[in-house]
Design a protein around this motif. Structure first.
Motif, PDB file in Angstrom:
ATOM      1  N   LEU A   1       0.996  -1.309   0.004  1.00 17.13           N
ATOM      2  CA  LEU A   1       0.062   0.045  -0.085  1.00 17.13           C
ATOM      3  C   LEU A   1       0.881   1.120   0.088  1.00 17.13           C
ATOM      4  CD1 LEU A   1      -2.795  -0.785   2.444  1.00 17.13           C
ATOM      5  CD2 LEU A   1      -2.872  -0.978   0.381  1.00 17.13           C
ATOM      6  N   THR A   2       0.601   2.336  -0.776  1.00 15.70           N
ATOM      7  CA  THR A   2       0.996   3.628  -0.735  1.00 15.70           C
ATOM      8  C   THR A   2       0.450   4.513   0.156  1.00 15.70           C
ATOM      9  OG1 THR A   2      -0.062   4.461  -2.533  1.00 15.70           O
ATOM     10  CG2 THR A   2       2.036   3.105  -3.108  1.00 15.70           C
ATOM     11  N   PHE A   3       1.048   5.426   0.673  1.00 13.33           N
ATOM     12  CA  PHE A   3       0.589   6.493   1.369  1.00 13.33           C
ATOM     13  C   PHE A   3      -0.734   6.977   0.618  1.00 13.33           C
ATOM     14  CE2 PHE A   3       0.236  11.190   2.746  1.00 13.33           C
ATOM     15  CZ  PHE A   3      -0.417  10.937   3.957  1.00 13.33           C
ATOM     16  N   ASN A   4      -0.537   7.224  -0.643  1.00 15.77           N
ATOM     17  CA  ASN A   4      -1.637   7.844  -1.560  1.00 15.77           C
ATOM     18  C   ASN A   4      -2.903   7.156  -1.383  1.00 15.77           C
ATOM     19  OD1 ASN A   4      -0.832  10.393  -2.718  1.00 15.77           O
ATOM     20  ND2 ASN A   4       0.503   9.324  -4.207  1.00 15.77           N
TER      21      ASN A   4
ATOM     22  N   ALA B   1      -8.417   6.350   0.797  1.00 21.19           N
ATOM     23  CA  ALA B   1      -9.414   5.806   1.481  1.00 21.19           C
ATOM     24  C   ALA B   1      -9.890   6.457   2.842  1.00 21.19           C
ATOM     25  CB  ALA B   1      -8.939   4.355   1.911  1.00 21.19           C
ATOM     26  N   PHE B   2      -9.019   7.209   3.568  1.00 20.04           N
ATOM     27  CA  PHE B   2      -9.365   7.625   4.825  1.00 20.04           C
ATOM     28  C   PHE B   2      -9.117   9.387   4.716  1.00 20.04           C
ATOM     29  CE2 PHE B   2      -7.704   3.387   5.510  1.00 20.04           C
ATOM     30  CZ  PHE B   2      -8.913   2.732   6.099  1.00 20.04           C
ATOM     31  N   GLY B   3      -8.491   9.829   4.035  1.00 19.74           N
ATOM     32  CA  GLY B   3      -8.380  11.307   4.060  1.00 19.74           C
ATOM     33  C   GLY B   3      -7.426  11.797   5.141  1.00 19.74           C
ATOM     34  N   PHE B   4      -6.320  10.972   5.155  1.00 16.02           N
ATOM     35  CA  PHE B   4      -5.056  11.426   6.058  1.00 16.02           C
ATOM     36  C   PHE B   4      -4.362  12.645   5.530  1.00 16.02           C
ATOM     37  CE2 PHE B   4      -5.040   6.666   7.591  1.00 16.02           C
ATOM     38  CZ  PHE B   4      -5.915   6.879   8.627  1.00 16.02           C
ATOM     39  N   ASN B   5      -3.493  13.473   6.116  1.00 13.23           N
ATOM     40  CA  ASN B   5      -2.659  14.113   5.557  1.00 13.23           C
ATOM     41  C   ASN B   5      -1.232  13.987   5.932  1.00 13.23           C
ATOM     42  OD1 ASN B   5      -2.305  15.854   7.692  1.00 13.23           O
ATOM     43  ND2 ASN B   5      -4.460  16.535   7.530  1.00 13.23           N
ATOM     44  N   GLU B   6      -0.374  14.975   5.839  1.00 14.59           N
ATOM     45  CA  GLU B   6       0.994  14.855   6.090  1.00 14.59           C
ATOM     46  C   GLU B   6       1.234  14.933   7.610  1.00 14.59           C
ATOM     47  OE1 GLU B   6      -0.388  16.346   3.494  1.00 14.59           O
ATOM     48  OE2 GLU B   6       1.170  15.976   1.830  1.00 14.59           O
TER      49      GLU B   6
ATOM     50  N   GLY C   1       1.306   5.921  13.243  1.00 11.93           N
ATOM     51  CA  GLY C   1       0.319   4.789  13.776  1.00 11.93           C
ATOM     52  C   GLY C   1      -0.767   4.917  12.963  1.00 11.93           C
ATOM     53  N   ARG C   2      -1.333   5.801  12.532  1.00  7.51           N
ATOM     54  CA  ARG C   2      -2.840   5.995  12.038  1.00  7.51           C
ATOM     55  C   ARG C   2      -2.871   5.540  10.841  1.00  7.51           C
ATOM     56  NH1 ARG C   2      -5.941  11.326  13.936  1.00  7.51           N
ATOM     57  NH2 ARG C   2      -5.819  11.311  16.124  1.00  7.51           N
ATOM     58  N   ILE C   3      -1.653   5.904  10.122  1.00  4.63           N
ATOM     59  CA  ILE C   3      -1.265   5.559   8.590  1.00  4.63           C
ATOM     60  C   ILE C   3      -1.078   3.867   8.651  1.00  4.63           C
ATOM     61  CG2 ILE C   3       0.099   5.801   6.688  1.00  4.63           C
ATOM     62  CD1 ILE C   3       0.514   8.631   8.007  1.00  4.63           C
ATOM     63  N   PHE C   4      -0.449   3.121   9.439  1.00  2.54           N
ATOM     64  CA  PHE C   4      -0.187   1.752   9.529  1.00  2.54           C
ATOM     65  C   PHE C   4      -1.378   1.161  10.043  1.00  2.54           C
ATOM     66  CE2 PHE C   4       1.510  -1.829  11.562  1.00  2.54           C
ATOM     67  CZ  PHE C   4       2.146  -2.518  10.570  1.00  2.54           C
ATOM     68  N   PHE C   5      -2.116   1.682  10.854  1.00  3.55           N
ATOM     69  CA  PHE C   5      -3.307   0.859  11.505  1.00  3.55           C
ATOM     70  C   PHE C   5      -4.009   0.118  10.408  1.00  3.55           C
ATOM     71  CE2 PHE C   5      -7.569   0.312  12.607  1.00  3.55           C
ATOM     72  CZ  PHE C   5      -7.483  -0.724  13.507  1.00  3.55           C
ATOM     73  N   PRO C   6      -4.449   0.730   9.207  1.00  4.66           N
ATOM     74  CA  PRO C   6      -5.295   0.223   8.392  1.00  4.66           C
ATOM     75  C   PRO C   6      -4.800  -1.426   8.115  1.00  4.66           C
ATOM     76  CG  PRO C   6      -5.364   2.411   7.720  1.00  4.66           C
ATOM     77  CD  PRO C   6      -4.306   2.134   9.021  1.00  4.66           C
ATOM     78  N   THR C   7      -3.554  -1.458   7.869  1.00  3.63           N
ATOM     79  CA  THR C   7      -3.012  -2.983   7.515  1.00  3.63           C
ATOM     80  C   THR C   7      -3.210  -3.879   8.660  1.00  3.63           C
ATOM     81  OG1 THR C   7      -0.785  -2.577   8.442  1.00  3.63           O
ATOM     82  CG2 THR C   7      -1.079  -1.809   6.590  1.00  3.63           C
TER      83      THR C   7
ATOM     84  N   GLN D   1     -17.240   1.110   8.076  1.00  3.65           N
ATOM     85  CA  GLN D   1     -16.082   0.177   7.882  1.00  3.65           C
ATOM     86  C   GLN D   1     -15.372  -0.278   6.501  1.00  3.65           C
ATOM     87  OE1 GLN D   1     -13.990  -0.471  10.853  1.00  3.65           O
ATOM     88  NE2 GLN D   1     -15.440   1.304  11.324  1.00  3.65           N
ATOM     89  N   ASP D   2     -16.524   0.183   5.482  1.00  5.35           N
ATOM     90  CA  ASP D   2     -15.887  -0.620   4.050  1.00  5.35           C
ATOM     91  C   ASP D   2     -14.894   0.028   3.566  1.00  5.35           C
ATOM     92  OD1 ASP D   2     -17.312  -2.105   1.835  1.00  5.35           O
ATOM     93  OD2 ASP D   2     -16.685   0.015   0.852  1.00  5.35           O
ATOM     94  N   PRO D   3     -14.324   1.280   3.700  1.00 10.88           N
ATOM     95  CA  PRO D   3     -13.130   1.670   3.247  1.00 10.88           C
ATOM     96  C   PRO D   3     -11.917   0.925   3.323  1.00 10.88           C
ATOM     97  CG  PRO D   3     -14.346   3.545   4.173  1.00 10.88           C
ATOM     98  CD  PRO D   3     -14.996   2.399   4.543  1.00 10.88           C
ATOM     99  N   TYR D   4     -11.917   0.243   4.758  1.00  8.01           N
ATOM    100  CA  TYR D   4     -10.655  -0.529   5.043  1.00  8.01           C
ATOM    101  C   TYR D   4     -10.828  -1.952   4.065  1.00  8.01           C
ATOM    102  CZ  TYR D   4     -10.145   1.323   9.799  1.00  8.01           C
ATOM    103  OH  TYR D   4      -9.740   2.020  11.041  1.00  8.01           O
ATOM    104  N   PHE D   5     -12.186  -2.202   3.842  1.00  7.17           N
ATOM    105  CA  PHE D   5     -12.008  -3.536   3.234  1.00  7.17           C
ATOM    106  C   PHE D   5     -12.109  -3.473   1.885  1.00  7.17           C
ATOM    107  CE2 PHE D   5     -13.753  -4.331   7.265  1.00  7.17           C
ATOM    108  CZ  PHE D   5     -12.796  -4.989   7.882  1.00  7.17           C
ATOM    109  N   ARG D   6     -12.045  -2.406   1.412  1.00  4.11           N
ATOM    110  CA  ARG D   6     -11.846  -2.038  -0.231  1.00  4.11           C
ATOM    111  C   ARG D   6     -10.488  -2.078  -0.292  1.00  4.11           C
ATOM    112  NH1 ARG D   6     -15.834   2.235   0.353  1.00  4.11           N
ATOM    113  NH2 ARG D   6     -14.161   3.875   0.099  1.00  4.11           N
TER     114      ARG D   6
END
Ligand code: TRP
Length: 448
Positions: A203-206, A211-216, A221-227, A267-272
């Protein structure tokens, strides 16, 4: 749902009909209904979210096939459209028809010590699926997620919530022989952590931001958590559940085991992300099947969501019969008229009446529900009478639950949380002799 199943079905109104001025937002961390021009909350538009995310609506044909394949009448939450959408649910029915197996995976973010009736619904439904299909189930408590996403929660606090919630979840009645419950903070290591790292490499940061609308400025931790939430759908994350023999867990059939994930639609965005990448693992897994529920209406009415931080928005599983009565009588939004005379003359509106909505979640008898609805519309049933029906039913539901909860000791909890071999009728079908012959050649980790 595309076709009505019962008249008591929870209504869906399209955005055009409702005159939206502010769009709804639905993602795993914030769920807000849209607003009309006057700033009033609208109902969630579930058809719109299904269209936007390209899920399939559950229709009559699917429910008929369900009944044919399983021999069970669809749960009232399927009949009434509380579970309204899916991805690849037909694949689950195909497997079951062929005598093969799959496993269930669901979870909860433990953000407080006590659960409300809205939290128990996905678990009740998952337990029902476990009974109908006779399959194992893993339940993930994302204490890590909650500590990462809520500024004021410590890791120690969420771990305690996870343990408390696990007892609540056990009280739903999951079969101990085929249920594994775990806290991420305690369990994620070894094979599961390796899966998470491997998945993170795909997975890339993009993609995660998309999927979640994160930013820089989002913490890493939040960026890794979905995995972590994703790899829970891989059988390879739980070697101890499938075999007593430590070598056997490398059997590629474990990776090939199909997973079904019941969840609320947010929760669907995770599983996409998961469905797009599961086949890219060194030991590929099939796309998990998903089944999505709506949100339970808050006591205050349409557009609201029950919240653990607002005691008057929900019935809690720890509420006393007196508290339940008080909450329904004082806080439940009523579709009745201002005066009894007007109600008798014009009739009430069950579509927005929260006591009726709750009855439609918990009253299994379709005929009884239809009758309540018709009498309410006709004005022969008052809102006080509707509330009374609702109070009685919820008191019984919560009481049954509290009785089971008392039996969940620390020892019982420890047993559910111990990684151990699951026992179920089709367990032998995951180790197919013809497939394990090709074991050696198949699963070489790729170099790049
Ligand atoms: N993220 C979910 C929550 O905050 C918990 C969760 C983890 C979950 N895995 C899941 C929910 C799978 C449904 C299905 O509640």
């Amino acid at each position: 749902m595309t076709e009505a199943t019962t008249t008591a079905e929870i209504p869906i109104r399209s955005a055009e009909e409702s005159g939206v001025s502010k769009e709804q937002t639905i993602d795993p961390w914030s769920v807000d209904a849209g607003q009309d021009a006057e700033g009033n909350s609208l109902e969630f538009d579930y058809v719109a979210i299904s269209k936007k995310w390209n899920t399939s609506l559950i229709d009559e044909a699917l429910l008929e096939r369900f009944e044919k394949v399983t021999g069970h009448k669809p749960h009232r939450w399927l009949r009434r459209g509380l579970f309204f959408s899916h991805r690849d649910f037909n694949r689950i029915l195909d497997l079951h028809e062929k005598g093969e197996t799959f496993f269930l995976y669901t979870g909860r973010g433990p953000s407080s010590g006590s659960m409300h009736i809205g939290h128990t619904i996905p678990f009740e439904f998952t337990k029902w699926l476990q009974d109908v299909f006779d399959v194992p189930c893993v339940i993930m408590l994302t204490d890590d997620e909650k500590a990462l996403f809520k500024e004021d929660l410590t890791f120690e606090a969420v771990l305690q919530f996870a343990m408390d919630n696990a007892k609540d979840i056990i009280s739903v009645g999951f079969d101990q022989k085929k249920t594994f419950i775990y806290s991420d903070l305690k369990y994620v290591a070894g094979h599961m952590l390796m899966n998470a790292w491997e998945f993170s490499k795909l997975l890339t940061f993009n993609q995660v931001r998309g999927a979640f609308g994160f930013n820089e400025s989002t913490n890493c931790g939040r960026i890794f958590f979905p995995t972590v939430q994703c790899v829970a759908a891989f059988g390879t994350s739980y070697p101890a559940l499938w075999s007593d023999n430590p070598g056997e867990e490398r059997n590629p059939d474990v990776a090939a085991m199909q997973c079904l994930i019941p969840m609320a639609i947010d929760q669907d965005p995770y599983f996409r992300l998961l469905r797009d990448n599961a086949h890219r693992m060194a030991r590929p897994s099939p796309k998990p099947a998903l089944i999505h529920s709506r949100f339970l209406t808050a006591l205050q009415g349409v557009g609201g969501k029950m919240s653990a931080s607002n005691p008057n928005s929900a019935i809690f599983m720890s509420d006393t019969p007196g508290q339940i009565k008080k909450k329904i009588n004082n806080h439940a939004f009523s579709g009745g008229r201002e005066t009894l005379e007007m109600h008798r003359e014009l009739g009430g509106n069950p579509d927005v009446d929260v006591p009726f909505q709750y009855l439609s979640y918990f009253e299994d008898d379709d005929e009884k529900l239809k009758k309540l609805e018709a009498e309410y519309r006709a004005g022969t049933l008052t809102s006080g009478e509707m509330k009374k029906e609702c109070v009685t039913l919820l008191q019984a539901y919560v009481e049954g639950y509290q009785t089971r909860r008392k039996a969940v000791t620390d020892d019982v909890l420890a047993e559910y949380m111990r990684p151990r071999k699951m026992e179920w009728s089709r367990s032998d079908t995951i180790f197919k002799p013809e497939k394990s012959k090709g074991k050696k050649g198949k699963k070489v980790r790729s170099k790049s």
